[in-house]
Motif scaffolding. Sequence first.
Motif, mmCIF file in Angstrom:
data_model
loop_
_atom_site.group_PDB
_atom_site.id
_atom_site.type_symbol
_atom_site.label_atom_id
_atom_site.label_comp_id
_atom_site.label_asym_id
_atom_site.label_seq_id
_atom_site.Cartn_x
_atom_site.Cartn_y
_atom_site.Cartn_z
ATOM 1 N N ALA A 294 0.860 -1.194 0.000
ATOM 2 C CA ALA A 294 0.000 0.000 0.000
ATOM 3 C C ALA A 294 0.893 1.240 0.000
ATOM 4 O O ALA A 294 2.070 1.192 0.396
ATOM 5 C CB ALA A 294 -0.931 0.004 1.210
ATOM 6 N N SER A 295 0.333 2.337 -0.449
ATOM 7 C CA SER A 295 1.097 3.597 -0.468
ATOM 8 C C SER A 295 0.142 4.789 -0.406
ATOM 9 O O SER A 295 -1.057 4.664 -0.674
ATOM 10 C CB SER A 295 1.960 3.698 -1.730
ATOM 11 O OG SER A 295 1.128 3.795 -2.879
ATOM 12 N N SER A 296 0.701 5.928 -0.052
ATOM 13 C CA SER A 296 -0.048 7.180 -0.057
ATOM 14 C C SER A 296 0.842 8.255 -0.668
ATOM 15 O O SER A 296 1.925 8.526 -0.124
ATOM 16 C CB SER A 296 -0.448 7.597 1.369
ATOM 17 O OG SER A 296 -1.076 8.879 1.347
ATOM 18 N N PRO A 297 0.426 8.822 -1.818
ATOM 19 C CA PRO A 297 -0.768 8.498 -2.597
ATOM 20 C C PRO A 297 -0.663 7.085 -3.194
ATOM 21 O O PRO A 297 0.429 6.534 -3.288
ATOM 22 C CB PRO A 297 -0.776 9.551 -3.692
ATOM 23 C CG PRO A 297 0.175 10.610 -3.234
ATOM 24 C CD PRO A 297 1.204 9.905 -2.404
ATOM 25 N N ALA A 298 -1.801 6.577 -3.641
ATOM 26 C CA ALA A 298 -1.799 5.269 -4.281
ATOM 27 C C ALA A 298 -1.094 5.365 -5.632
ATOM 28 O O ALA A 298 -1.115 6.406 -6.298
ATOM 29 C CB ALA A 298 -3.235 4.778 -4.466
ATOM 30 N N GLU A 299 -0.444 4.306 -5.994
ATOM 31 C CA GLU A 299 0.276 4.289 -7.264
ATOM 32 C C GLU A 299 -0.665 4.583 -8.435
ATOM 33 O O GLU A 299 -1.738 3.974 -8.558
ATOM 34 C CB GLU A 299 0.931 2.927 -7.473
ATOM 35 C CG GLU A 299 1.735 2.819 -8.747
ATOM 36 C CD GLU A 299 2.436 1.486 -8.890
ATOM 37 O OE1 GLU A 299 3.103 1.261 -9.922
ATOM 38 O OE2 GLU A 299 2.330 0.660 -7.953
ATOM 39 N N GLY A 300 -0.275 5.574 -9.289
ATOM 40 C CA GLY A 300 -1.037 5.934 -10.470
ATOM 41 C C GLY A 300 -2.287 6.739 -10.203
ATOM 42 O O GLY A 300 -3.053 7.018 -11.137
ATOM 43 N N SER A 301 -2.504 7.153 -8.973
ATOM 44 C CA SER A 301 -3.737 7.883 -8.628
ATOM 45 C C SER A 301 -3.612 9.372 -8.947
ATOM 46 O O SER A 301 -2.515 9.899 -9.177
ATOM 47 C CB SER A 301 -4.059 7.701 -7.142
ATOM 48 O OG SER A 301 -3.033 8.312 -6.360
ATOM 49 N N THR A 302 -4.749 10.059 -8.959
ATOM 50 C CA THR A 302 -4.798 11.521 -9.087
ATOM 51 C C THR A 302 -5.417 12.060 -7.806
ATOM 52 O O THR A 302 -6.517 11.641 -7.411
ATOM 53 C CB THR A 302 -5.657 11.950 -10.284
ATOM 54 O OG1 THR A 302 -5.056 11.453 -11.491
ATOM 55 C CG2 THR A 302 -5.763 13.464 -10.366
ATOM 56 N N ILE A 303 -4.718 12.966 -7.155
ATOM 57 C CA ILE A 303 -5.199 13.508 -5.878
ATOM 58 C C ILE A 303 -5.415 15.010 -6.002
ATOM 59 O O ILE A 303 -4.767 15.699 -6.804
ATOM 60 C CB ILE A 303 -4.221 13.201 -4.730
ATOM 61 C CG1 ILE A 303 -2.855 13.844 -5.006
ATOM 62 C CG2 ILE A 303 -4.071 11.696 -4.536
ATOM 63 C CD1 ILE A 303 -1.874 13.728 -3.833
ATOM 64 N N SER A 304 -6.361 15.537 -5.229
ATOM 65 C CA SER A 304 -6.654 16.980 -5.236
ATOM 66 C C SER A 304 -6.389 17.623 -3.880
ATOM 67 O O SER A 304 -6.501 18.840 -3.733
ATOM 68 C CB SER A 304 -8.113 17.217 -5.651
ATOM 69 O OG SER A 304 -8.996 16.520 -4.786
ATOM 70 N N ASP A 305 -6.092 16.824 -2.884
ATOM 71 C CA ASP A 305 -5.739 17.316 -1.547
ATOM 72 C C ASP A 305 -4.370 16.778 -1.161
ATOM 73 O O ASP A 305 -4.039 15.616 -1.457
ATOM 74 C CB ASP A 305 -6.771 16.874 -0.508
ATOM 75 C CG ASP A 305 -8.144 17.490 -0.754
ATOM 76 O OD1 ASP A 305 -8.196 18.699 -1.043
ATOM 77 O OD2 ASP A 305 -9.147 16.745 -0.677
ATOM 78 N N VAL A 306 -3.588 17.626 -0.478
ATOM 79 C CA VAL A 306 -2.264 17.177 -0.020
ATOM 80 C C VAL A 306 -2.457 16.167 1.104
ATOM 81 O O VAL A 306 -3.137 16.452 2.099
ATOM 82 C CB VAL A 306 -1.427 18.371 0.482
ATOM 83 C CG1 VAL A 306 -0.072 17.890 0.999
ATOM 84 C CG2 VAL A 306 -1.239 19.402 -0.618
ATOM 85 N N PRO A 307 -1.896 14.960 0.968
ATOM 86 C CA PRO A 307 -2.043 13.964 2.049
ATOM 87 C C PRO A 307 -1.259 14.390 3.284
ATOM 88 O O PRO A 307 -0.372 15.239 3.229
ATOM 89 C CB PRO A 307 -1.464 12.692 1.429
ATOM 90 C CG PRO A 307 -0.492 13.185 0.409
ATOM 91 C CD PRO A 307 -1.075 14.457 -0.139
ATOM 92 N N GLU A 308 -1.591 13.823 4.399
ATOM 93 C CA GLU A 308 -0.857 14.148 5.628
ATOM 94 C C GLU A 308 0.582 13.672 5.525
ATOM 95 O O GLU A 308 1.508 14.348 5.979
ATOM 96 C CB GLU A 308 -1.553 13.491 6.827
ATOM 97 C CG GLU A 308 -0.879 13.814 8.149
ATOM 98 C CD GLU A 308 -1.599 13.184 9.334
ATOM 99 O OE1 GLU A 308 -1.077 13.283 10.460
ATOM 100 O OE2 GLU A 308 -2.685 12.598 9.130
#
Length: 233
Positions: free
Chosen positions: A25-39
């Motif tokens: 598992a990872s954060s962000p997830a591999e290949g994902s698109t995020i709109s909020d900065v993760p912690e």
Amino acid sequence: MAALALAGLSLGAAAPAAAHSYIVASSPAEGSTISDVPENFSVTANELLLDLNGDGSGFAIQVVDAAGLYYGDGCTVVSGSTLSMGATLGNAGDYRVYWQVISADGHVVSGEFPFVWAPGDGAVNTPGLGAPPVCGESATEPTPTPSATPEPDEAVAPEPSATATPVAEIDGESVASVNPFYIAGGIIGLLAVIVVIVTVARRQSMAGTDNATPPSSDGEPPADDPGSTTENT
């Protein structure tokens, strides 16, 4: 583009190997698109990670954008099977996460994965760094704040300085500049004129005395000139 400057880090994705840890598992997830900065940026292995010294030595995680700038706070934390670091992100675009962990059997395992950053409204964008961040130091390069241009103060008229009393001038020259020999010469000339006047006056006085006719010895006035004629009335 430089990735992790640590021994054993591979830029290619690390495939799971027998007896070695692998990422589940990872954060962000591999290949994902995020709109909020993760912690945090993080990777989680299939088993406990081996942190012998308890200080994260040999572990690393780095996040880089398409321009080669680095993000995060540089403070890696190993907790059980997870490696994490405080997160920051900059401009929208493609990013890659590079990671390195030590598996339970003592082998170093590393890899990378991409994600896309598409910030939403109100998302905080942090300027990237030209080198991997160092824990405890500022995670952002300070941007110089232009100092306010001070308003010009009202012109203050300078206080007049003491003015010396002008020296009286003689024929366009100050008295102080007159040669003292000129003064002495003037005095001598004046004295010479006085001497000449006195001498002439004395000579005239003596000449008048010499021209006067002295009285006769018997006290009679001098006889009239024979050539003179006395008119009887």
